[in-house]
Design an enzyme around this catalytic site. Structure first.
Site, PDB file in Angstrom:
ATOM      1  N   LYS A  19      21.033 -22.614  -2.964  1.00  0.00           N
ATOM      2  CA  LYS A  19      19.938 -22.669  -1.980  1.00  0.00           C
ATOM      3  C   LYS A  19      20.439 -23.140  -0.613  1.00  0.00           C
ATOM      4  O   LYS A  19      20.142 -22.529   0.405  1.00  0.00           O
ATOM      5  CB  LYS A  19      18.820 -23.626  -2.448  1.00  0.00           C
ATOM      6  CG  LYS A  19      18.205 -23.276  -3.780  1.00  0.00           C
ATOM      7  CD  LYS A  19      17.098 -24.234  -4.158  1.00  0.00           C
ATOM      8  CE  LYS A  19      17.536 -25.683  -4.296  1.00  0.00           C
ATOM      9  NZ  LYS A  19      18.513 -25.939  -5.388  1.00  0.00           N
ATOM     10  N   ARG A  94       9.142 -28.828  -5.106  1.00  0.00           N
ATOM     11  CA  ARG A  94       9.819 -28.963  -6.402  1.00  0.00           C
ATOM     12  C   ARG A  94       8.826 -29.269  -7.509  1.00  0.00           C
ATOM     13  O   ARG A  94       9.235 -29.427  -8.661  1.00  0.00           O
ATOM     14  CB  ARG A  94      10.828 -30.115  -6.310  1.00  0.00           C
ATOM     15  CG  ARG A  94      12.287 -29.687  -6.234  1.00  0.00           C
ATOM     16  CD  ARG A  94      13.109 -30.968  -6.086  1.00  0.00           C
ATOM     17  NE  ARG A  94      14.488 -30.830  -6.421  1.00  0.00           N
ATOM     18  CZ  ARG A  94      15.465 -30.593  -5.540  1.00  0.00           C
ATOM     19  NH1 ARG A  94      15.190 -30.375  -4.285  1.00  0.00           N
ATOM     20  NH2 ARG A  94      16.711 -30.577  -5.945  1.00  0.00           N
ATOM     21  N   ARG A 133      31.426 -29.066  -6.037  1.00  0.00           N
ATOM     22  CA  ARG A 133      30.816 -29.048  -4.692  1.00  0.00           C
ATOM     23  C   ARG A 133      31.367 -30.178  -3.819  1.00  0.00           C
ATOM     24  O   ARG A 133      31.435 -31.330  -4.244  1.00  0.00           O
ATOM     25  CB  ARG A 133      29.293 -29.196  -4.841  1.00  0.00           C
ATOM     26  CG  ARG A 133      28.575 -29.424  -3.528  1.00  0.00           C
ATOM     27  CD  ARG A 133      27.122 -29.040  -3.586  1.00  0.00           C
ATOM     28  NE  ARG A 133      26.292 -29.909  -4.396  1.00  0.00           N
ATOM     29  CZ  ARG A 133      24.977 -29.716  -4.568  1.00  0.00           C
ATOM     30  NH1 ARG A 133      24.381 -28.688  -3.998  1.00  0.00           N
ATOM     31  NH2 ARG A 133      24.290 -30.534  -5.330  1.00  0.00           N
ATOM     32  N   ARG A 166      28.980 -35.566  -3.738  1.00  0.00           N
ATOM     33  CA  ARG A 166      27.750 -36.342  -3.903  1.00  0.00           C
ATOM     34  C   ARG A 166      27.805 -37.138  -5.205  1.00  0.00           C
ATOM     35  O   ARG A 166      28.177 -36.594  -6.232  1.00  0.00           O
ATOM     36  CB  ARG A 166      26.545 -35.394  -3.934  1.00  0.00           C
ATOM     37  CG  ARG A 166      26.091 -35.008  -2.541  1.00  0.00           C
ATOM     38  CD  ARG A 166      25.052 -33.946  -2.522  1.00  0.00           C
ATOM     39  NE  ARG A 166      24.011 -34.061  -3.538  1.00  0.00           N
ATOM     40  CZ  ARG A 166      23.038 -33.171  -3.697  1.00  0.00           C
ATOM     41  NH1 ARG A 166      22.980 -32.113  -2.900  1.00  0.00           N
ATOM     42  NH2 ARG A 166      22.135 -33.324  -4.634  1.00  0.00           N
ATOM     43  N   ARG A 177      19.557 -33.807 -13.749  1.00  0.00           N
ATOM     44  CA  ARG A 177      18.839 -33.062 -12.690  1.00  0.00           C
ATOM     45  C   ARG A 177      18.432 -31.681 -13.188  1.00  0.00           C
ATOM     46  O   ARG A 177      17.355 -31.190 -12.848  1.00  0.00           O
ATOM     47  CB  ARG A 177      19.726 -32.958 -11.441  1.00  0.00           C
ATOM     48  CG  ARG A 177      19.723 -34.273 -10.657  1.00  0.00           C
ATOM     49  CD  ARG A 177      20.894 -34.392  -9.719  1.00  0.00           C
ATOM     50  NE  ARG A 177      20.995 -33.289  -8.809  1.00  0.00           N
ATOM     51  CZ  ARG A 177      22.144 -32.787  -8.357  1.00  0.00           C
ATOM     52  NH1 ARG A 177      23.291 -33.300  -8.761  1.00  0.00           N
ATOM     53  NH2 ARG A 177      22.146 -31.803  -7.511  1.00  0.00           N
TER      54      ARG A 177
END
Ligand code: ADP
Ligand code: ADP
Length: 227
Positions: A19, A94, A133, A166, A177
């Site tokens: 996203k 969300r 990431r 992160r 998550r």
């Protein structure tokens, strides 16, 4: 892709679906801002604001921040002057409650959602994407150690900053998550399908191929907005 009406596009997808990567590209193309709720929370966290301190525990655990504060934060962001021509929403809504709040805010201003591209990616790929990431702390550009590496390892191509991972991308929090996503966010797929706004995009393709597919979808829907 000229349109006079403001353009609101919601990018739906699990954590790691792409996203943020695609929101940034689309925002540049359409000259409207990317409004990423996760980035807004992290900005508040970095500045030690009361909102950041409230959000920290939820983010660290991989849970959703409560709807009321999240809705207020995004609503305030959408009312800033750079968003008068619309926004690419990334990570918001969300929950169904957030989607309904957004619908009310847009209806009050006589604005409509152009479309809701749902970037579909398998759970196996999501975990591989989250674990590799890396992010620029300054411009928020996202890299992947294998799929989208920076030119110089660990350094942002755009501003030379040192990239970071992160803390919520560690495997345990990432798995949590994904559970939270399946329970609380995935119902939005049917919610927006029911409203005739959902468009599925195959997110397993390369970043460039997903970008091309999204450009086509958005061009069609933005053209309809102008009718
Ligand atoms: P999200 O905002 O949905 O959590 P990101 O845009 O941050 O997802 O992407 C998650 C990770 O996957 C990043 O490291 C990014 O570089 C990488 N990525 C994004 N899109 C793709 C893709 N189509 N193929 C492979 N890797 C991708
Ligand atoms: P990802 O890119 O992996 O999808 P985000 O950066 O969007 O993750 O979100 C990181 C964290 O910020 C979430 O796990 C959650 O704690 C919080 N958050 C972001 N957006 C929302 C939202 N719309 N509602 C509640 N919490 C949110």
């Amino acid at each position: 892709m000229a349109a006079t009406s403001p353009i609101y596009i919601i990018l739906l997808g699990a954590p790691g679906a792409g996203k943020g990567t695609q929101a940034r590209l689309l925002a540049e193309k359409l000259s409207i801002p990317q409004v990423a709720s996760g980035d807004l929370f992290r900005e508040n966290l970095g500045n030690n604001t009361p909102l950041g301190l409230l959000a920290k525990g939820y983010i660290d655990r991989g849970e959703l921040v409560p709807d009321d504060v999240t809705i207020r934060m995004v609503q305030e962001r959408l009312h800033r002057s750079d968003a008068v021509r619309g926004a690419i929403l990334d990570g918001f809504p969300r929950t169904i409650a957030q989607a309904e709040a957004l619908a009310r805010v847009l209806a009050q201003a006589d604005r409509r959602i152009a479309c809701v591209p749902y970037i579909r990616v398998s759970e196996k790929s999501l975990l591989a994407r989250l674990s590799g990431r890396w992010i620029c702390p300054i411009c928020q550009t996202t890299y992947h150690v294998l799929y989208s590496p920076p030119k110089v390892s660990g350094i942002c191509d755009k501003d030379g900053s040192i990239l970071y991972q992160r803390p919520d991308d560690t495997e345990e929090t990432a798995r949590n998550r994904l559970q939270v996503y399946f329970q609380q966010t995935a119902p939005l797929i049917e919610y927006y399908r029911g409203k005739g706004l959902l468009v599925e995009v195959d997110g397993e393709q390369s970043i460039e191929a997903v970008q091309g597919a999204l450009d086509d979808v958005v061009a069609q829907h933005v053209a309809r907005l102008a009718l």
